[in-house]
Design a protein around this motif. Structure first.
Motif, PDB file in Angstrom:
ATOM      1  N   LEU A 130       0.842  -1.209   0.000  1.00  0.00           N
ATOM      2  CA  LEU A 130       0.000   0.000   0.000  1.00  0.00           C
ATOM      3  C   LEU A 130       0.874   1.255   0.000  1.00  0.00           C
ATOM      4  O   LEU A 130       0.614   2.200  -0.738  1.00  0.00           O
ATOM      5  CB  LEU A 130      -0.917   0.017   1.225  1.00  0.00           C
ATOM      6  CG  LEU A 130      -1.751   1.287   1.372  1.00  0.00           C
ATOM      7  CD1 LEU A 130      -2.945   1.271   0.435  1.00  0.00           C
ATOM      8  CD2 LEU A 130      -2.220   1.516   2.790  1.00  0.00           C
TER       9      LEU A 130
ATOM     10  N   TYR B  15      -7.790   1.288   0.676  1.00  0.00           N
ATOM     11  CA  TYR B  15      -7.464   1.557   2.070  1.00  0.00           C
ATOM     12  C   TYR B  15      -8.152   0.639   3.091  1.00  0.00           C
ATOM     13  O   TYR B  15      -7.469   0.079   3.957  1.00  0.00           O
ATOM     14  CB  TYR B  15      -7.776   3.036   2.330  1.00  0.00           C
ATOM     15  CG  TYR B  15      -7.593   3.493   3.730  1.00  0.00           C
ATOM     16  CD1 TYR B  15      -6.327   3.699   4.245  1.00  0.00           C
ATOM     17  CD2 TYR B  15      -8.693   3.723   4.542  1.00  0.00           C
ATOM     18  CE1 TYR B  15      -6.170   4.134   5.537  1.00  0.00           C
ATOM     19  CE2 TYR B  15      -8.538   4.157   5.828  1.00  0.00           C
ATOM     20  CZ  TYR B  15      -7.275   4.360   6.331  1.00  0.00           C
ATOM     21  OH  TYR B  15      -7.123   4.778   7.606  1.00  0.00           O
TER      22      TYR B  15
ATOM     23  N   GLN C 243      -6.284  -1.395   6.076  1.00  0.00           N
ATOM     24  CA  GLN C 243      -6.346  -0.668   7.335  1.00  0.00           C
ATOM     25  C   GLN C 243      -6.252  -1.570   8.557  1.00  0.00           C
ATOM     26  O   GLN C 243      -5.617  -1.239   9.544  1.00  0.00           O
ATOM     27  CB  GLN C 243      -7.634   0.144   7.395  1.00  0.00           C
ATOM     28  CG  GLN C 243      -7.651   1.139   8.540  1.00  0.00           C
ATOM     29  CD  GLN C 243      -9.002   1.170   9.215  1.00  0.00           C
ATOM     30  OE1 GLN C 243     -10.011   0.868   8.594  1.00  0.00           O
ATOM     31  NE2 GLN C 243      -9.005   1.500  10.480  1.00  0.00           N
TER      32      GLN C 243
ATOM     33  N   PHE D  41      -2.941  -2.095  10.069  1.00  0.00           N
ATOM     34  CA  PHE D  41      -2.291  -1.001  10.791  1.00  0.00           C
ATOM     35  C   PHE D  41      -2.347  -1.246  12.289  1.00  0.00           C
ATOM     36  O   PHE D  41      -1.409  -1.024  13.016  1.00  0.00           O
ATOM     37  CB  PHE D  41      -3.002   0.328  10.530  1.00  0.00           C
ATOM     38  CG  PHE D  41      -2.868   0.813   9.132  1.00  0.00           C
ATOM     39  CD1 PHE D  41      -1.919   0.265   8.292  1.00  0.00           C
ATOM     40  CD2 PHE D  41      -3.685   1.804   8.655  1.00  0.00           C
ATOM     41  CE1 PHE D  41      -1.800   0.705   6.994  1.00  0.00           C
ATOM     42  CE2 PHE D  41      -3.569   2.258   7.357  1.00  0.00           C
ATOM     43  CZ  PHE D  41      -2.630   1.703   6.530  1.00  0.00           C
ATOM     44  N   THR D  42      -3.521  -1.683  12.726  1.00  0.00           N
ATOM     45  CA  THR D  42      -3.744  -1.800  14.159  1.00  0.00           C
ATOM     46  C   THR D  42      -3.014  -2.990  14.748  1.00  0.00           C
ATOM     47  O   THR D  42      -2.929  -3.131  15.952  1.00  0.00           O
ATOM     48  CB  THR D  42      -5.239  -1.920  14.445  1.00  0.00           C
ATOM     49  OG1 THR D  42      -5.798  -2.807  13.490  1.00  0.00           O
ATOM     50  CG2 THR D  42      -5.903  -0.568  14.334  1.00  0.00           C
TER      51      THR D  42
ATOM     52  N   VAL E 225       1.888  -3.621  12.686  1.00  0.00           N
ATOM     53  CA  VAL E 225       2.820  -3.863  11.600  1.00  0.00           C
ATOM     54  C   VAL E 225       3.656  -2.623  11.309  1.00  0.00           C
ATOM     55  O   VAL E 225       4.834  -2.699  11.013  1.00  0.00           O
ATOM     56  CB  VAL E 225       2.056  -4.276  10.333  1.00  0.00           C
ATOM     57  CG1 VAL E 225       2.994  -4.346   9.148  1.00  0.00           C
ATOM     58  CG2 VAL E 225       1.391  -5.609  10.550  1.00  0.00           C
ATOM     59  N   ILE E 226       3.020  -1.465  11.436  1.00  0.00           N
ATOM     60  CA  ILE E 226       3.722  -0.280  10.966  1.00  0.00           C
ATOM     61  C   ILE E 226       4.186   0.619  12.080  1.00  0.00           C
ATOM     62  O   ILE E 226       4.579   1.740  11.827  1.00  0.00           O
ATOM     63  CB  ILE E 226       2.835   0.535  10.030  1.00  0.00           C
ATOM     64  CG1 ILE E 226       1.417   0.450  10.526  1.00  0.00           C
ATOM     65  CG2 ILE E 226       2.942   0.076   8.634  1.00  0.00           C
ATOM     66  CD1 ILE E 226       0.731   1.724  10.380  1.00  0.00           C
ATOM     67  N   ILE E 227       4.161   0.129  13.302  1.00  0.00           N
ATOM     68  CA  ILE E 227       4.690   0.950  14.386  1.00  0.00           C
ATOM     69  C   ILE E 227       6.091   1.414  14.010  1.00  0.00           C
ATOM     70  O   ILE E 227       6.433   2.583  14.130  1.00  0.00           O
ATOM     71  CB  ILE E 227       4.760   0.157  15.699  1.00  0.00           C
ATOM     72  CG1 ILE E 227       3.364  -0.201  16.166  1.00  0.00           C
ATOM     73  CG2 ILE E 227       5.471   0.965  16.756  1.00  0.00           C
ATOM     74  CD1 ILE E 227       2.481   0.978  16.409  1.00  0.00           C
ATOM     75  N   GLY E 228       6.863   0.470  13.492  1.00  0.00           N
ATOM     76  CA  GLY E 228       8.212   0.807  13.087  1.00  0.00           C
ATOM     77  C   GLY E 228       8.221   1.842  11.987  1.00  0.00           C
ATOM     78  O   GLY E 228       9.106   2.666  11.889  1.00  0.00           O
TER      79      GLY E 228
ATOM     80  N   ILE F 275       6.589   4.432  11.600  1.00  0.00           N
ATOM     81  CA  ILE F 275       6.455   5.817  11.996  1.00  0.00           C
ATOM     82  C   ILE F 275       7.732   6.316  12.637  1.00  0.00           C
ATOM     83  O   ILE F 275       8.148   7.440  12.439  1.00  0.00           O
ATOM     84  CB  ILE F 275       5.308   5.982  13.007  1.00  0.00           C
ATOM     85  CG1 ILE F 275       4.075   5.327  12.471  1.00  0.00           C
ATOM     86  CG2 ILE F 275       5.049   7.434  13.284  1.00  0.00           C
ATOM     87  CD1 ILE F 275       3.674   5.827  11.123  1.00  0.00           C
ATOM     88  N   LYS F 276       8.348   5.445  13.366  1.00  0.00           N
ATOM     89  CA  LYS F 276       9.494   5.895  14.144  1.00  0.00           C
ATOM     90  C   LYS F 276      10.623   6.409  13.278  1.00  0.00           C
ATOM     91  O   LYS F 276      11.446   7.169  13.744  1.00  0.00           O
ATOM     92  CB  LYS F 276       9.987   4.770  15.052  1.00  0.00           C
ATOM     93  CG  LYS F 276       9.796   5.135  16.509  1.00  0.00           C
ATOM     94  CD  LYS F 276      10.415   4.092  17.395  1.00  0.00           C
ATOM     95  CE  LYS F 276      10.478   4.583  18.817  1.00  0.00           C
ATOM     96  NZ  LYS F 276      10.877   3.545  19.737  1.00  0.00           N
TER      97      LYS F 276
END
Lengths: 299, 340
Positions: A205, A281, A285, A288-289, A292-295, A297-298
């Motif tokens: 995505l 999306y 979506q 996301f919760t 998986v994508i916490i990394g 953002i950092k």
């Protein structure tokens, strides 16, 4: 109805009301512009005139704007360009990224360290716009669709997120397959990838949205406006309100459309630019919760 | 091999994209191989050639499209002409940089960039934190998921789209102006007013990215030990006291980290957003460093000069990132790379 912990006091009525109001306001703040644009694009010319511009209360509905947009011409062509670039680009990016993320997922393998270093170093210093342009131009990619795909085909960031995910798959899982004589490509395809659907969907995505939204690369590398992707068309005809006839270059035009585009048509272009994102999306979506994508953002 | 990763924790790897526990692993690995005597190159090649082959396309693309243009920055020290080429363009030393230091428009662009960064630090940065706390307080999971889904969404819209939507809302022919005129007031155009430009770009950034920015804070909130809340509640701490004494300290490490990283990126305010609005608002307010480079080079053909400006921006940015990471380490945080 709620899962309030037993020790927590019940929220006061005023507090709950304020919170609800705030959340509603935020949600409406995101959705209202989209609603307004979509409604205007579906309105008849009379409804637009009556509203004095943008339509917020539905009155006369029509698909005329969309019929005109897809009757062939600038917008039709740019949608096809954007779709093509997005599909081909995402396929290439995802393939290359998955392969490399797996190839770099075993510390201690041959050349692992220098290659990883090469990837990570890209975080610190970008080459800059001008040298990028010179490279693309010296490779002869100016005015080709490849100029929209190749320069950003691999994002170090996506690669690293994916690699981290692969590294968390226990060795035992792949070891048995290796003992049975499966090669690495087969292990990746039959064992690792099926275990990584979520992260693959999210990274896919990210890439797809990047290609669909690609705007500046097109401004930079494409002089031929017959090759423009949708975002550039959106800017030209909606943001800058230019007339949809592109005279001097003889690009296809909308039939019977010589004035600046009507508001409904402009808004229809906005909707077309928005729609694929809205469609894809919801399917991604839920991942996301799952963290998986916490990394993601950092970085 | 994997036991090494296990030590960095299952989530630890995911949450540190650049670090991912690699340098540590490699070093451990290195010390082990020193003891165990490295296998000869031939046998490692035989064992790992497939992995190598897999990494090759990505490495190749990065080399060609990242590292080769990095070398292209040499034109900043030349009087480059595209008709002559890099090899034959005359070298001019630091002349371009000297010109740059006395170029008022360059310093204006720098000042604009820093002003925007500072303004957004105050008015954008806290928004995702507050929004995350608000979202976290929604107890019904389905409702919460629904709202999350909606506020994340604008992150995936292009800047062209976001600016267009804002134009339709707040521009001269936008909804707000239209409504005001209908009621006998004079309309206004937020999209072309340099005085309110800072507010405009910050509002756009909030609309587009504040929702998405909550993800990392929501994760931090979920990691706070719920027993702390219970204990505090039993001891009679009010809702607000719990927010102040438990929630905020729980978020502190993430806030500090993101704050430091943002400072490291002080010169990057995003390019397309400003590129799109520079003409409407005017150079005085909307020219940032990236757009400066673009306009100086691609419209006037001063390649070397633009490259010099880009290089200065890149180098200062690099220094800022290195400093901010040093500071992050000082605070006991990871930063984007690990302490070595």
């Amino acid at each position: 109805m709620t899962t309030l912990p037993p020790w927590a006091e019940r929220p006061s009525r005023v507090g709950a009301l304020l919170k609800g109001l705030l959340l509603t306001l935020i949600t409406v703040g995101v959705l209202f512009p989209i609603y307004m644009v979509a409604l205007t694009s579906l309105s008849t010319q009379e409804a637009v005139t009556e509203a004095g511009g943008l339509v917020t209360v539905p009155s006369g509905l029509s698909f005329a704007a969309y019929q005109e947009l897809f009757a062939g011409g600038v917008v039709t062509r740019s949608v096809l360009v954007s779709l093509g670039v997005t599909l081909v680009g995402t396929a290439i990016s995802l393939t290359v990224t998955v392969l490399a993320a797996y190839g770099l997922s075993r510390p201690g393998s041959l050349l692992h360290r220098p290659m990883l270093f090469l990837v990570l170093l890209t975080f610190l210093f970008g080459p800059g716009m001008i040298p990028n342009y010179l490279l693309v131009s010296s490779l002869g990619l100016i005015d080709t669709y490849w100029s929209l795909i190749l320069p950003g085909a691999v994002t170090a960031f996506n690669l690293v997120v994916m690699r981290a995910f692969f590294m968390n798959i226990p060795d035992e899982v792949t070891d048995s397959a290796r003992i049975d004589g499966a090669n690495e490509f087969r292990i990746l395809r039959t064992i690792v990838l099926p275990m990584s659907k979520g992260v693959t969907a999210v990274i896919g995505l990210f890439y797809a949205v990047g290609y669909w939204n690609s705007f500046f690369n097109a401004v930079l590398y494409l002089n031929d406006n017959a090759k423009w992707p949708l975002q550039v068309v959106l800017r030209q005809y909606v943001l800058q309100g230019q007339s949809l006839i592109v005279g001097q270059s003889g690009v296809g035009t909308l039939p019977g459309q010589s004035l600046p585009p009507s508001l409904a048509i402009q808004m229809a272009i906005v909707v077309v630019a928005l729609l694929p994102v809205l469609f894809v999306y919801p399917f991604v979506q839920r991942h996301f919760t799952k963290g998986v994508i916490i990394g993601a953002i950092k970085g | 091999m994997l036991s090494d990763h296990a030590k960095t924790g299952p989530a630890g790897d995911l949450t540190s994209p650049a670090g991912t526990g690699t340098s540590k692993d490699v070093r451990k690995r290195g010390s082990r191989t020193r003891r165990a005597r490295p296998r000869p190159f031939g046998s490692r090649l035989k064992r790992d050639w497939q992995l190598l082959l897999m990494a090759l396309p990505a490495i190749g693309l990065l080399l060609v499209f990242h590292y080769v243009p990095l070398l292209g920055n040499v034109i900043a020290f030349q009087d480059y002409s595209p008709y002559v080429g890099i090899a034959d363009s005359p070298w001019v030393g630091f002349t371009n940089f000297q010109w740059l230091m006395f170029d008022e428009s360059f310093w204006d662009a720098t000042l604009n960039t820093l002003t925007i960064t500072a303004f957004q630090l105050v008015f954008y940065f806290p928004v995702p934190i507050l929004l995350a706390v608000l979202l976290d307080s929604v107890v019904r999971p389905r409702l919460r998921l629904f709202i999350q889904g909606i506020v994340y969404m604008p992150h995936f819209f292009s800047w062209v789209l976001v600016v267009t939507l804002f134009q339709q809302m707040f521009g001269g022919a936008g909804l707000l102006s239209q409504t005001l005129r209908d009621h006998g007031y004079t309309g206004f155009d937020l999209m072309t007013n340099p005085d309110t430009f800072l507010v405009l770009v910050t509002a756009e950034t909030v609309w587009k990215d504040a929702g998405w920015g909550t993800i990392i804070f929501l994760a931090a909130l979920a990691a706070i030990n719920q027993n702390l809340y219970e204990a505090a509640a039993v001891d009679g701490a009010s809702r607000w006291r719990r927010l102040w004494h438990i929630t905020l300290p729980g978020l502190r490490p993430v806030i500090v980290l993101l704050l430091i990283l943002r400072l490291g990126e002080a010169l990057n305010v995003g390019f397309e957003q400003f590129f799109l609005q520079r003409d409407a608002v005017g150079r005085d307010a909307a020219e940032v460093l990236d757009t400066f480079v673009y306009w100086r080079t691609l419209l006037t053909g001063e390649w070397s000069y633009g490259a010099a400006a880009g290089l200065v921006k890149g180098l200062v940015g690099l220094v800022l990132i290195l400093i901010s990471n040093r500071v992050a380490h000082r605070f006991g945080e990871q930063g984007i790379y690990k302490r070595s």
